[in-house]
Design a protein around this motif. Structure first.
Motif, PDB file in Angstrom:
ATOM      1  N   LEU A 119       0.817  -1.213   0.000  1.00  0.00           N
ATOM      2  CA  LEU A 119       0.000   0.000   0.000  1.00  0.00           C
ATOM      3  C   LEU A 119       0.849   1.262   0.000  1.00  0.00           C
ATOM      4  CD1 LEU A 119      -2.784  -1.039   2.523  1.00  0.00           C
ATOM      5  CD2 LEU A 119      -2.982  -0.752   0.058  1.00  0.00           C
ATOM      6  N   GLN A 120       2.165   1.068  -0.053  1.00  0.00           N
ATOM      7  CA  GLN A 120       3.035   2.245  -0.043  1.00  0.00           C
ATOM      8  C   GLN A 120       3.190   2.837  -1.442  1.00  0.00           C
ATOM      9  OE1 GLN A 120       6.802   1.465   1.757  1.00  0.00           O
ATOM     10  NE2 GLN A 120       7.547   3.545   1.511  1.00  0.00           N
ATOM     11  N   TYR A 121       3.292   1.969  -2.431  1.00  0.00           N
ATOM     12  CA  TYR A 121       3.513   2.440  -3.809  1.00  0.00           C
ATOM     13  C   TYR A 121       2.490   1.846  -4.769  1.00  0.00           C
ATOM     14  CZ  TYR A 121       8.205   3.503  -1.995  1.00  0.00           C
ATOM     15  OH  TYR A 121       9.253   3.970  -1.264  1.00  0.00           O
ATOM     16  N   PRO A 122       1.218   1.899  -4.469  1.00  0.00           N
ATOM     17  CA  PRO A 122       0.256   1.204  -5.355  1.00  0.00           C
ATOM     18  C   PRO A 122       0.307   1.709  -6.800  1.00  0.00           C
ATOM     19  CG  PRO A 122      -0.872   2.656  -3.799  1.00  0.00           C
ATOM     20  CD  PRO A 122       0.553   2.574  -3.362  1.00  0.00           C
ATOM     21  N   ALA A 123       0.417   3.018  -6.984  1.00  0.00           N
ATOM     22  CA  ALA A 123       0.401   3.553  -8.349  1.00  0.00           C
ATOM     23  C   ALA A 123       1.684   3.193  -9.085  1.00  0.00           C
ATOM     24  CB  ALA A 123       0.218   5.068  -8.304  1.00  0.00           C
ATOM     25  N   ARG A 131       1.765  -0.409 -10.034  1.00  0.00           N
ATOM     26  CA  ARG A 131       0.862  -0.709 -11.147  1.00  0.00           C
ATOM     27  C   ARG A 131       1.493  -0.280 -12.469  1.00  0.00           C
ATOM     28  NH1 ARG A 131      -4.009   2.126  -9.879  1.00  0.00           N
ATOM     29  NH2 ARG A 131      -4.114   0.641  -8.177  1.00  0.00           N
ATOM     30  N   ASN A 157      -5.560   5.782  -0.793  1.00  0.00           N
ATOM     31  CA  ASN A 157      -4.638   5.928   0.326  1.00  0.00           C
ATOM     32  C   ASN A 157      -3.372   5.112   0.123  1.00  0.00           C
ATOM     33  OD1 ASN A 157      -5.909   3.331   0.986  1.00  0.00           O
ATOM     34  ND2 ASN A 157      -4.799   3.536   2.895  1.00  0.00           N
ATOM     35  N   VAL A 158      -2.351   5.505   0.824  1.00  0.00           N
ATOM     36  CA  VAL A 158      -1.134   4.717   0.914  1.00  0.00           C
ATOM     37  C   VAL A 158      -0.854   4.474   2.393  1.00  0.00           C
ATOM     38  CG1 VAL A 158      -0.082   5.567  -1.209  1.00  0.00           C
ATOM     39  CG2 VAL A 158       0.322   6.782   0.929  1.00  0.00           C
ATOM     40  N   SER A 178       3.541   6.426  -3.348  1.00  0.00           N
ATOM     41  CA  SER A 178       2.961   6.666  -4.668  1.00  0.00           C
ATOM     42  C   SER A 178       1.522   6.180  -4.661  1.00  0.00           C
ATOM     43  CB  SER A 178       3.789   5.901  -5.713  1.00  0.00           C
ATOM     44  OG  SER A 178       3.060   5.718  -6.880  1.00  0.00           O
ATOM     45  N   PRO A 179       0.586   7.074  -4.388  1.00  0.00           N
ATOM     46  CA  PRO A 179      -0.811   6.649  -4.274  1.00  0.00           C
ATOM     47  C   PRO A 179      -1.467   6.464  -5.636  1.00  0.00           C
ATOM     48  CG  PRO A 179      -0.663   9.003  -3.960  1.00  0.00           C
ATOM     49  CD  PRO A 179       0.747   8.511  -4.154  1.00  0.00           C
ATOM     50  N   SER A 180      -2.535   5.737  -5.628  1.00  0.00           N
ATOM     51  CA  SER A 180      -3.350   5.623  -6.835  1.00  0.00           C
ATOM     52  C   SER A 180      -4.159   6.896  -7.019  1.00  0.00           C
ATOM     53  CB  SER A 180      -4.305   4.436  -6.717  1.00  0.00           C
ATOM     54  OG  SER A 180      -3.606   3.266  -6.458  1.00  0.00           O
TER      55      SER A 180
END
Lengths: 234, 522
Positions: A30-34, A37, B452-453, B495-497
């Protein structure tokens, strides 16, 4: 190098991870989800791009089917499933029956004859194969086998990665690392707000991909006349 | 873009909020010169009364020999409390149920005079060993009750009184000079009755000029100031019984509540009808104008509040307004501190995390909160009672709120992101004080996404040398002894979505111990 390691390396190369940061342990981080991806998409896109343009060694596989005895029940022995990673056969005469050193060819692609043969219940030694139209990839044999025999065949396999532990389809670590560099270039473009159409025109992408292909070549052919004689630095 | 945390909660329109303030949040600290985010101190449970009845009074006597005794009042019982687990009842069911006893020190005779906000228990005294009803020497009156008591100009002054069954909420009694056991409800101060026969040192009574209920008393800047409920502020003038009188100080104070007015060191703060919190100095300077309310930053949080218990923490320069389910915290040292966009909000809010709280969910709902000396020490702190007979320290030092996690949250104003990007990236600078997870929520404009991150923050480095055995940097080298543990600066990325043209950033942690986040770069 596996898929997860490649994504970690992309994040490091692009300085997402630096200092005493820890690389993500999995794709669910959940730290670098983007960033994860985008990295994953970069890897998959570039693999697809690579295998669409070139045959890479990882694509070669040898599969086998074991024929059934159709005596008394021909339909039960007519068709055979292909492996789940099957993309297409390698070569025109892929099937080999080792006992007889026998190869068979694809049935002539004539729908009328093919449909006739689909209804054919001749039983005996197979002398041709054809693609069985179905929701899964499978072949049919003509004639319908009358004994249990092992047939091998060469095919091009699906080498796309999807799970964290999937190995990147490269023979050497050096190739894999160069592939990651290619993906990093891809990542940077998308991360900066670029579009996929920007990828193929980017000089960094072109350069990284050509180096990768060079590494994957088994021979070092001169790419232009007199190259080696002009300068070793070229 | 760099997000820091210099300012407090500002509930005004987001267009006027400064980048380092927040539009909402709770349980964070502020400080002059601080720009980081850190949690409020934990709340320690210091003791629980044997009868487990709600604590309604915390009364402390500090004698000349610098020793102190502390009473915990729980229902009808008053316990001598050692600051920990020792409770010894004083008297037998001394207080009447429902009393809200408050103390004022009478140092001449080394005892405290105990009034009762609800006027259910007669005026009393505690000398460190005995709890008795205070003598008053009023002819024809058996029980004398007072909501407020204060020591001023060598007398004990009582405000909002009851003589047996006779309610006199507008009456003020002043004791004989240096004799707080003699009061007089029959002799009025000469200033209000020229025919009165009182002499300079006699006990006397006065009435508040607007004849309303007295709802607060405070000593400030050598003056005794009283407030009447939804009425006015008055100050005491005169030097003795022949000329003492209360005159208008401010005619439209509209103060509400019974303990909302308090001396906050260099000023007086009080809550007005409607919930606004004012400072006397602002009122004097500007009159009744909204822009000078100290609560103008937190309009939503104070809206329609009826009462608060106001306590000034002199040591930490904070003013606590205990209201329903939370404390509004005013950081005095933030007054006048501002960024480019003007003054920073000096407000934070303390809450408890009910979901994780221990069985006694006090939620800061209390009947008593006082700034007292921590029993057995020379240090002062803010203690308050809880519904289960406990006494809690607002400046605790243990893990969490008696072991329960403290949730710390701030929501930033909206930040423009400019060109819509495929992703937002950022980096956090923090101190390696506590190993914990920081959740950051991103509330994007236009896409209405909330993603969220979860960013792991590392704990203190291990003892000894960071670069040690088998390393290039070893003992006797330049890089050897570490800097102070817990102050190590570290950074971590995220790095959030999601994406959008603008974003609000919500930072959230649930912790047991102190942490520090210096800044977030986006």
């Amino acid at each position: 190098m596996n898929f997860l390691k490649a994504v970690q390396q992309i994040l490091i190369n692009s300085t997402y991870i630096r200092g005493d940061d820890e690389a993500p342990d999995d794709f669910d981080s959940l730290q670098y989800p983007a960033a994860i991806r985008i990295s994953r998409n970069a890897v998959k896109y570039q693999i697809t791009r690579l295998i669409a343009n070139h045959l890479i060694p990882y694509e070669f596989r040898v599969g086998e089917i074991v024929t059934r005895d159709g005596t008394g029940n021909p339909e039960a022995a007519r068709t055979y499933d292909l492996p789940s990673d099957f993309v297409r056969f390698f070569g025109k005469s892929p099937f080999l029956q080792n006992d007889f050193n026998l190869q068979i060819f694809e049935f002539d692609d004539d729908d009328l004859r093919l449909s006739n043969n689909r209804s054919n219940v001749d039983i005996g030694q197979p002398y041709a194969w054809y693609i069985e139209r179905d929701v899964e990839k499978k072949i049919g044999l003509v004639a319908i086998p009358n004994e249990i025999k092992r047939w091998t065949f060469q095919y091009e396999a699906e080498v796309q990665v999807s799970n964290e532990n999937d190995t990147l389809p490269f023979q050497s670590e050096q190739e894999a690392e160069q592939f990651v560099d290619l993906c990093t270039e891809h990542f940077k473009i998308i991360d900066a707000g670029g579009r996929l159409s920007d990828i193929e025109t980017d000089i960094g992408i072109k350069s990284a991909r050509s180096i990768l292909v060079d590494l994957m070549r088994y021979t070092n052919k001169p790419r232009r006349y007199g190259n080696a004689y002009r300068s070793v630095a070229v | 873009m760099k997000l820091t945390f210099s300012g407090g909660i500002n509930e005004n329109d987001e267009t006027v909020i400064q980048p380092d303030e927040c539009i909402s949040g709770f349980n964070f600290e502020l400080g002059f010169g601080d720009s980081h985010k850190s949690p409020r101190p934990p709340v320690d449970l210091k003791g629980i009364a044997p009868n487990s009845v709600e604590t309604t009074g915390i009364l402390q006597l500090v004698r000349r020999d610098d020793t102190e005794t502390t009473l915990s009042v729980n229902g009808a019982k008053a316990y001598l409390w050692d600051g920990s687990s020792s409770y010894t009842e004083q008297g037998t069911d001394f207080f009447n149920a429902g009393s809200l006893p408050r103390a004022v020190s009478w140092d001449l005779d080394q005892y405290i005079v105990i009034s009762d906000l609800n006027k259910l228990t007669p005026l009393s005294q505690w000398d460190g060993t005995t709890l008795i009803t205070q003598p008053h020497n009023i002819s024809g009156v058996t029980d004398l009750y007072a909501s407020y008591a204060i020591e001023h100009l060598n007398r004990i002054w009582l405000f909002n009184i009851r003589a047996d069954t006779s309610e006199l909420p507008h009456v003020i009694l002043a004791s004989d000079f240096e004799t707080p056991t003699i009061f007089n409800t029959g002799a009025r101060g000469t200033a209000q009755d020229p025919n009165s026969v009182v002499t300079e040192n006699d006990a006397f009574f006065l009435t508040v000029p607007d004849l309303r209920w007295i709802n607060g008393v405070v000593l400030f800047n050598k003056q005794l100031v009283i407030s009447t409920r939804l009425g006015r502020l008055y100050k005491l003038v005169g030097t003795d019984s022949t000329n003492f009188n209360f005159v208008d100080y401010y005619a439209a104070s509209d103060a509400t509540g019974v303990e909302s007015i308090a001396n906050i060191g260099n000023d007086v703060a009080y809550m007005k009808r409607g919930g606004n919190i004012e400072r006397l100095s602002d009122t004097q300077r500007s009159g009744d104008v909204d822009t000078d309310d100290i609560s103008r930053f937190i309009k939503t949080s104070v809206k329609n509040l009826q009462d608060s218990i106001t306590v000034y923490d002199q040591k930490n320069q904070k003013v606590f307004f205990f209201v329903k389910d939370k404390i509004l915290v005013f950081f005095k040292d933030m007054i006048g501190r501002g960024g480019e966009g003007g003054q920073y909000s000096p407000w934070s809010i303390y809450e408890t995390d009910s979901a994780n709280l221990d069985a006694s969910a006090f939620n800061f709902n209390t009947k008593v909160a006082v700034y007292i000396r921590i029993p057995g020490t020379k240090i002062y702190s803010v203690y308050f009672g809880d519904p289960d007979g406990g006494i809690r320290d607002l400046n605790g030092i243990l893990d969490g709120d008696n072991g329960a996690l403290i949730r710390v949250e701030r929501t930033s104003r909206l930040f423009e992101l400019g060109k819509k990007k495929n992703s937002v990236t950022g980096r956090i600078q923090y101190r390696r004080k506590l190993k914990t997870d920081l959740s950051i929520f991103f509330d994007y404009a236009e896409t209405y996404g909330l993603t969220n991150v979860v960013v792991p923050l590392k704990g203190p480095t291990s003892g000894g040398d960071y670069y040690n055995t088998d390393s290039f940097y070893n003992a006797d080298n330049y890089y050897n002894t570490r800097v102070l543990g817990g102050e190590d600066i570290a950074t971590v990325g995220f790095s959030p979505s999601g994406s959008g043209t603008a974003v609000r950033i919500i930072t959230q942690l649930s912790v047991l111990n102190d942490f520090q986040i210096d800044q977030i770069d986006l």
